[in-house]
Enzyme design. Structure first.
Site, PDB file in Angstrom:
ATOM      1  N   HIS A 154      79.840 135.643 -11.181  1.00  0.00           N
ATOM      2  CA  HIS A 154      79.576 134.964  -9.909  1.00  0.00           C
ATOM      3  C   HIS A 154      80.395 135.646  -8.814  1.00  0.00           C
ATOM      4  O   HIS A 154      81.530 136.068  -9.053  1.00  0.00           O
ATOM      5  CB  HIS A 154      79.942 133.484 -10.025  1.00  0.00           C
ATOM      6  N   GLU A 197      71.638 136.359  -6.610  1.00  0.00           N
ATOM      7  CA  GLU A 197      72.273 135.412  -5.704  1.00  0.00           C
ATOM      8  C   GLU A 197      72.960 136.197  -4.581  1.00  0.00           C
ATOM      9  O   GLU A 197      74.132 136.582  -4.710  1.00  0.00           O
ATOM     10  CB  GLU A 197      73.288 134.593  -6.518  1.00  0.00           C
TER      11      GLU A 197
HETATM   12  P1  13P Z   1      74.934 126.894  -2.917  1.00  0.00           P
HETATM   13  O1  13P Z   1      73.680 126.375  -3.599  1.00  0.00           O
HETATM   14  O2  13P Z   1      75.905 125.818  -2.582  1.00  0.00           O
HETATM   15  O3  13P Z   1      74.613 127.818  -1.791  1.00  0.00           O
HETATM   16  O4  13P Z   1      75.707 127.763  -4.023  1.00  0.00           O
HETATM   17  C1  13P Z   1      75.001 128.738  -4.695  1.00  0.00           C
HETATM   18  C2  13P Z   1      75.832 129.199  -5.829  1.00  0.00           C
HETATM   19  O5  13P Z   1      76.837 129.875  -5.623  1.00  0.00           O
HETATM   20  C3  13P Z   1      75.402 128.819  -7.183  1.00  0.00           C
HETATM   21  O6  13P Z   1      76.028 129.593  -8.144  1.00  0.00           O
END
Ligand code: 13P
Length: 260
Positions: free
Chosen positions: A99, A173
């Protein structure tokens, strides 16, 4: 028939142990009803100390538990680390790795994340491997290079070790979309996912790779995001801690192409 999606709830460190248990005790039925009438699977990733109690408190075949990181090492003298074997013993079937918050605050490199993936696969835990570009990289049109550079060490490590038992799950992401209430253009997500899948097929043709999208997924953005093709699910931060919001997100997929 509606495709079965993976909905990953990343609760980060938003709640303490006691707050997590209180929320889930009081709103257990709301959490279960998020997936009880859908074909989708919910993976709840709370803070690690809460996992043991939650696996007893919330028992439903479509709800699984995951961790938010793991050590790249096997058992040994690594103070403060948590090993993949313990995660498995605690009941985790998934684990988020790479992450951007771990990469940023704990300096986890692509090679470290590749080693974490190996430890998880050895324990039969499915890694949820996060990749994504910064805003500057996006502006420089470097998204595809960045995500391919992030996933390649893991694909190569798995290939060399011939550890092919597990499915792989990659979450695209973009860092700039996390916590910002901004999402990429649909075509940009589809291009990034296609690039990840095609590199995966080249290096690991025998492995089925699932791709998720994460970053500001909520009950509003899902109306746009649900049109994504070739996507296997979502990684949700803030909105996953409010089970009524989570239910609204999941309900958009009750019927193909139709929300509520
Ligand atoms: P948000 O959905 O709060 O933008 O966070 C995304 C995230 O980092 C999930 O791993």
């Amino acid at each position: 028939m509606t495709k079965s999606l993976l909905i990953i709830a990343n609760w980060k460190m938003y709640l303490s142990y006691q707050q997590t248990i209180t929320l889930c005790t009081q709103q257990k039925e709301d959490l279960i009803s998020c997936v009880a009438t859908t074909p989708h699977k919910l993976i709840v990733c709370p803070i690690l100390p809460a996992i043991n109690e939650l696996t007893t408190l919330i028992s439903h075949s479509q709800i699984n538990f995951g961790a938010q990181t793991c050590s790249p090492h096997k058992l040994g003298a690594y103070t403060g680390e948590i090993d993949a074997q313990s995660l498995s013993e605690l009941g985790c079937t998934y684990c988020i790795i790479g992450h951007s918050e771990r990469r940023h605050y704990h300096h986890e490199t692509n090679d470290i994340v590749a080693q974490q993936a190996m430890r998880l696969i050895e324990q039969g835990i499915t890694p949820i491997f996060c990749v994504g570009e910064t805003l500057d990289e996006k502006k420089l049109n470097q998204t595809l290079q960045v995500v391919q550079h992030q996933v390649e060490p893991m694909f190569q490590a798995i290939k060399q070790a011939q550890k092919i038992s597990s499915r792989l799950t990659i979450a695209y992401e973009p860092i700039w979309a996390i916590g910002s209430n901004q999402i990429p253009e649909i075509k940009d997500i589809e291009t990034a996912v296609a690039a990840i899948k095609s590199l995966g097929q080249e290096i690991l043709p025998e492995i089925d790779i699932s791709c998720l999208y994460g970053g500001s997924v909520d009950e509003n953005s899902i109306k746009t995001l649900k049109s994504l093709k070739y996507l296997d699910g979502f990684l949700i931060g803030r909105a996953s801690l409010d089970f009524q919001r989570l239910q609204k997100i999941v309900s958009w997929f009750k019927q193909p192409g139709h929300g509520e």
